[in-house]
Design a protein around this motif. Sequence first.
Motif, short mmCIF file in Angstrom:
data_model
loop_
_atom_site.label_atom_id
_atom_site.label_comp_id
_atom_site.label_asym_id
_atom_site.label_seq_id
_atom_site.Cartn_x
_atom_site.Cartn_y
_atom_site.Cartn_z
N TYR A 44 0.78 -0.97 -0.18
CA TYR A 44 0.55 0.18 0.26
C TYR A 44 1.09 1.26 -0.13
N LEU A 45 0.46 2.11 -0.94
CA LEU A 45 1.56 3.70 -0.82
C LEU A 45 -0.07 4.37 -0.52
N CYS A 46 0.22 5.82 0.33
CA CYS A 46 -0.56 7.30 0.27
C CYS A 46 0.03 7.64 -1.27
N TYR A 47 -1.38 8.47 -1.42
CA TYR A 47 -1.66 9.10 -2.69
C TYR A 47 -0.96 10.43 -2.71
N ASN A 48 0.06 10.52 -2.25
CA ASN A 48 1.58 11.77 -2.98
C ASN A 48 2.63 10.69 -3.43
N ASN A 49 3.27 12.39 -3.98
CA ASN A 49 4.19 11.69 -5.06
C ASN A 49 5.59 11.75 -4.19
N SER A 50 5.77 11.80 -3.05
CA SER A 50 6.47 11.66 -2.03
C SER A 50 7.11 10.50 -1.37
N CYS A 51 6.03 10.14 -1.02
CA CYS A 51 5.71 8.44 -0.82
C CYS A 51 5.50 7.00 -2.03
N ILE A 52 5.31 7.56 -2.55
CA ILE A 52 5.63 6.88 -4.06
C ILE A 52 7.34 6.91 -5.03
N GLU A 53 7.48 8.41 -4.71
CA GLU A 53 9.09 7.73 -5.33
C GLU A 53 10.25 7.21 -4.08
N ASN A 54 9.80 7.47 -2.71
CA ASN A 54 10.54 7.04 -1.79
C ASN A 54 10.88 5.11 -1.60
N ALA A 55 9.50 4.88 -2.05
CA ALA A 55 9.21 3.47 -2.20
C ALA A 55 9.60 2.93 -3.37
N LEU A 56 9.88 3.82 -4.44
CA LEU A 56 10.29 3.41 -5.70
C LEU A 56 12.12 3.26 -6.14
N PRO A 68 9.68 -7.64 -9.33
CA PRO A 68 10.49 -6.52 -10.16
C PRO A 68 9.06 -5.92 -10.49
N VAL A 69 10.21 -4.90 -10.16
CA VAL A 69 9.03 -3.28 -10.67
C VAL A 69 8.63 -3.35 -11.95
N THR A 70 7.90 -3.01 -12.80
CA THR A 70 8.38 -2.64 -14.18
C THR A 70 8.56 -1.37 -14.30
N GLN A 71 9.13 -0.32 -15.28
CA GLN A 71 9.14 0.37 -15.76
C GLN A 71 8.29 1.50 -15.90
N GLU A 72 7.22 0.17 -16.45
CA GLU A 72 5.71 0.77 -17.25
C GLU A 72 4.77 0.79 -15.51
N LYS A 74 6.21 1.19 -12.66
CA LYS A 74 6.80 2.95 -12.42
C LYS A 74 6.13 4.64 -12.74
N GLY A 75 5.81 4.34 -14.30
CA GLY A 75 5.87 5.36 -15.11
C GLY A 75 4.33 5.53 -14.40
N LYS A 76 3.14 4.74 -14.29
CA LYS A 76 1.69 4.99 -14.33
C LYS A 76 1.52 5.31 -12.69
N LEU A 77 2.13 5.04 -11.92
CA LEU A 77 2.14 5.29 -10.32
C LEU A 77 2.43 7.04 -10.00
N LEU A 78 3.68 6.90 -10.82
CA LEU A 78 4.76 8.50 -10.64
C LEU A 78 3.63 9.42 -11.62
N ASN A 79 2.70 9.48 -12.73
CA ASN A 79 1.78 10.16 -13.48
C ASN A 79 0.78 9.96 -13.39
N GLU A 80 0.20 8.93 -13.01
CA GLU A 80 -1.65 9.30 -13.05
C GLU A 80 -1.80 9.28 -11.40
N LEU A 81 -0.63 9.36 -10.54
CA LEU A 81 -1.58 9.46 -9.38
C LEU A 81 -1.36 10.75 -8.14
#
Length: 81
Positions: A44-56, A68-72, A74-81
């Motif tokens: 689970y991740l919070c709905y903010n970019n700092s948590c997503i970036e930290n986890a990635l 493994p976490v794909t680039q696709e 990663k892009g989806k999490l950073l751009n769409e959410l």
Amino acid sequence: MVERKCVGCGIIKDRENLIKITAQNSYCDIIVNGGPKIFGRSAYLCYNNSCIENALKKNKLQKALKVPVTQELKGKLLNEL
């Protein structure tokens, strides 16, 4: 209420306030915000970019899902959410 821990920041929140990322057992797919009937290893991740970036950045999401976490994804999490 069901509470879960954010992989990025470690804060415990209600499950409804977090992004659910599930690695399905049967199909080896990674599903973002799937329903409660999707089974597999979830993180689970919070709905903010700092948590997503930290986890990635620190591979915390990959360690939690044990796949493994794909680039696709990663892009989806950073751009769409």
